[in-house]
Design a protein around this motif. Structure first.
Motif, PDB file in Angstrom:
ATOM      1  N   MET A 249       0.984   8.492  -5.681  1.00 27.02           N
ATOM      2  CA  MET A 249       0.833   7.058  -5.452  1.00 27.02           C
ATOM      3  C   MET A 249      -0.194   6.780  -4.363  1.00 27.02           C
ATOM      4  O   MET A 249      -0.913   5.773  -4.428  1.00 27.02           O
TER       5      MET A 249
ATOM      6  N   ALA B 266      -3.407   4.488  -5.028  1.00 25.89           N
ATOM      7  CA  ALA B 266      -3.631   3.309  -4.198  1.00 25.89           C
ATOM      8  C   ALA B 266      -5.019   3.332  -3.571  1.00 25.89           C
ATOM      9  O   ALA B 266      -5.716   2.307  -3.540  1.00 25.89           O
TER      10      ALA B 266
ATOM     11  N   ALA C  67       0.636   1.792  -2.084  1.00 23.41           N
ATOM     12  CA  ALA C  67       0.503   1.329  -3.467  1.00 23.41           C
ATOM     13  C   ALA C  67       0.920  -0.132  -3.586  1.00 23.41           C
ATOM     14  O   ALA C  67       0.289  -0.919  -4.312  1.00 23.41           O
TER      15      ALA C  67
END
Length: 734
Positions: free
Chosen positions: A587, A591, A480
């Motif tokens: 995350m 991402a 991320a």
């Protein structure tokens, strides 16, 4: 070297034996005397009390030099408490001046006694003596002085002062030093003479034993093991009792819990340890087993004793296991590549000087050192597998790939990609009739199976404990952060190129918009968001990240951490089980979505990030050479070694050379993975350095062999100077 050793061993005349012992003893005495005079060890010890928690920085300058951002040591400080700091400097130049930045904000400050310890004497400064010794005050004023303590007030954002080092700390006692050198030389000469007598006795009465012993010493395992053991012992001088800092604290926490609670946990508690999967298990497991083996039964040192106490150096000495194994691996790999002992010694010494001896890797508990050692042995196994075409070597390579993934989770992906690429090159190469299509596929399957079996226990443990089977939890946060960095401005990309760039680049761009100007990395500067180090906003960023407040953060680094902390707190408040793992998976998905939204920007940004992490060779001080020239030499070596590795990989790929791919695919995979999927700070690429140097020495060895062959074909080696060239070029034999 072989010819000299052979001449020494074959000459039976007693007079010559005594002469050789005398010459050897004299060389040892002179070398000891010269090194002791050149050695400029210095220890700075001070105690600091600060009103708030703030990093302390200690800059050092050599004689006739100015302060440099690359010559700084950073230490953390307690909030409202006394904190001792000990910094050691080892080298061949006098450290003549310190600049000490005790804090980064306004507030009260107290200094206890400052002790400067040289190799031959010691100076202690306290109270009024300390006040007189300090100079170049900036944003500081003295409020009171007593016998032991100097009390000050920081009146601005950049408080610092200078401390001059007395020249007397570096003046050796010549009489004592001469006596010690003479005694050491006499002992060395006597030991050599004894060996000569024993060798002569064996040669005369037990020739078979003599031949076997001589062969083992000169051409077998004895010499490499002895040299690598000696280098490992020498490396221990760079392991100090300085505190364990940064991410290494987490490895130490897990190691302490392995030792005390027999579980992998990041909890800092003496009573319980909840299982966790925050970091890879192998490095802390080795440290935990080391503690179990060497600490007395029933002894349970606190975490503070291990991190910054009387057990700190003891726990860091476990790194010597990896140092010795890595050096032996380099030598063994070079013997397989060149069949020449001198090339093996040269590569081993280079790897030692620029990696296995560097305090950045051995004076901490980061995972770069074990990763480098396992990477060397994995490359050795792959090279042997491709050369011998035997299933056992492919199996060993698979096991080592699994161990690498347990050391750095990135190698779970790098290993599979490397194995697939190697199998494809072997399928298309067809250089060996034994490597049929089905045999190659079978060997690849054996390696993949062994890698999977090595990882299976850890992944099964994670599946049972947390409901998922990945190696480590941190991948989502790192990915991320990298996806966020893709959206930095083009102006900030220039700062990314400059931040960790070599001096050669900095001199080239000096005076242009590509170069840094004062304040660029500070609050309000054009590159402020790239600064993850000490700054006027470092402490506020750190607090905001700890409290989960991303809006109060300036830097990219702390903003990612603050956002993760905010979301983790929210999940915990909702009572979500295994909140860390849930957040990591979320995350990671977000991402990947960000990267897929603009893949070309992500690919383009991988170039600057590869550059950002590439320039990471550690400096090794060379006596009597100008520091600026040393900087150029290290950067040139970094460039040459990295270029050799990448060129060998590309050539092996397009020329379909399986052995070259086996030698280069793992370190190249490491460099590309971190450039493509992480923020790629220089520390990430350092495990590839020993193999970069191996490839460079192999390239030099092959170049000398080619030059010798060309000269021979021209008939020039038949001339007298040509025969001398043959005698003076032992590196190209074999």
């Amino acid at each position: 070297m072989r010819a000299l050793a052979t001449a020494f061993l074959r000459t039976p005349t007693p007079a010559f034996a005594v002469l050789r012992a005398f010459v050897l003893g004299s060389l040892v005495a002179l070398s000891f005397f010269a090194l002791e005079n050149l050695n400029k060890e210095l220890r700075l010890s001070l105690s600091v009390w600060t009103e708030g928690r703030s990093p302390l920085q200690i800059y050092h300058a050599f004689r006739d030099q100015t302060f440099d951002e690359r010559q700084v040591v950073t230490r953390s400080a307690l909030n409202g408490g006394w904190q001792p700091h000990v910094v050691e400097f080892r080298g061949y130049r006098d450290v003549t001046l310190f600049r000490i930045d005790p804090m980064t904000a306004r507030g009260a400050l107290q200094l206890g006694p400052v002790v400067l310890t040289g190799r031959w004497s010691e100076v202690t400064l306290r109270g009024s003596d300390l006040e007189r010794a300090l100079s170049a005050w900036n944003d500081l004023r003295v409020t009171s002085v007593d016998r032991e303590t100097l009390r000050l007030e920081a009146t601005g954002p950049d408080p610092h002062f200078n401390l001059v080092v007395p020249d007397t700390l570096f003046d050796p006692p010549l009489a004592r030093l001469t006596a010690a050198a003479a005694l050491l030389g006499a002992m060395a000469g006597l030991a050599w003479l004894t060996l000569e007598i024993v060798a002569a006795f064996l040669r005369r009465f037990f020739p078979f034993v003599y031949v076997r012993a001589r062969s083992a010493l000169m051409f077998g395992w004895v010499l490499p093991v002895l040299v690598c053991a000696g280098l490992s012992y020498h490396a221990s001088d760079n392991i100090t009792d300085s505190p364990v800092l940064g991410d290494a604290i987490q490895n130490l926490l897990i190691a302490r819990n392995v030792y005390q609670h027999n579980t992998f946990s990041i909890d800092n508690s003496a009573l319980y340890a909840r299982p966790s999967n925050f970091r890879e298990p192998l490095p802390p497991l080795v440290v935990g087993l080391y503690l179990k083996a060497l600490l007395p039964a029933g002894q349970h040192p606190s975490f503070a004793q291990l991190r910054a106490g009387d057990k700190t150096r003891f726990v860091k000495l476990s790194n010597l296991i990896w140092v010795f194994a890595g050096l032996v691996g380099v030598w063994l790999l070079m013997i397989r590549l060149t069949r020449h002992g001198v090339a093996g010694l040269a590569a081993t010494l280079l790897a030692y000087l620029y990696f296995f001896h560097a305090p950045a890797y051995i004076d901490s508990l980061y995972t770069e050192l074990p990763t480098a050692t396992l990477l060397i042995w994995c490359t050795y196994a792959l090279f042997r597998a491709v050369r011998k075409l035997q299933a056992r070597y492919f199996a060993a390579a698979g096991v080592l790939m699994g161990l690498l993934a347990l050391c750095k989770a990135s190698f779970f992906y790098i290993g599979w990609a490397a194995l697939l690429l190697l199998v494809l090159v072997m399928l298309f190469s067809r250089r060996d009739p034994k490597a049929t299509r089905w045999q190659v596929l079978r060997w690849g399957a054996v390696a993949g199976l062994c890698m999977s079996l090595t990882l299976a226990p850890w992944m099964l443990r994670n599946q049972l404990q947390f409901g998922y089977s990945q190696v480590s939890d941190r991948g989502g946060l790192i990915l991320a952060g990298r996806a966020t960095l893709n959206h930095m401005s083009d102006e900030e990309v220039l700062g990314l190129l400059y931040e960790k760039s070599p001096q050669l680049y900095r001199r080239l761009v000096e005076g242009t918009r590509f170069a840094a100007k004062p304040g660029d990395f500070e609050r309000g500067g054009r590159w402020q968001r790239l600064n993850r180090g000490v700054s006027s906003f470092f402490e506020s960023d750190r607090r905001a990240a700890y409290e989960g407040q991303p809006d109060g953060v300036v830097s990219f680094h702390f903003k990612a951490g603050a956002e993760a902390k905010r979301r983790l707190n929210a999940l915990r408040a909702q009572g979500v089980p295994h909140a860390e793992q849930v957040l990591d998976q979320a995350m990671k998905r977000e991402a990947m979505a960000m990267i897929q939204a603009d893949p070309w920007r992500h690919i383009w940004m991988s170039g600057p990030f590869l550059w950002h992490g590439f320039w990471s060779f550690q400096k090794f001080e060379i006596p009597l050479i100008d520091p600026d020239l040393q900087e150029v030499l290290v950067e040139s070596l970094n460039l040459a070694a990295g270029a050799a590795l990448l060129a060998a990989f590309v050539f092996g790929l397009f020329a379909q050379r399986p052995r070259l791919i086996a030698l280069t695919v793992m370190p190249v995979g490491l460099l590309l993975f971190y450039a493509f999927l992480t923020h790629n700070i220089p520390r990430y690429s350092t495990p590839a350095h020993p193999l970069m140097l191996v490839v460079l020495v192999v390239a030099a060895h092959r170049s000398l062999a080619w030059a010798r062959h060309r000269v021979g074909r021209l008939g020039l080696l038949s001339a007298p100077w040509g025969r001398a060239l043959r005698r003076r070029a032992p590196l190209v034999r074999g």
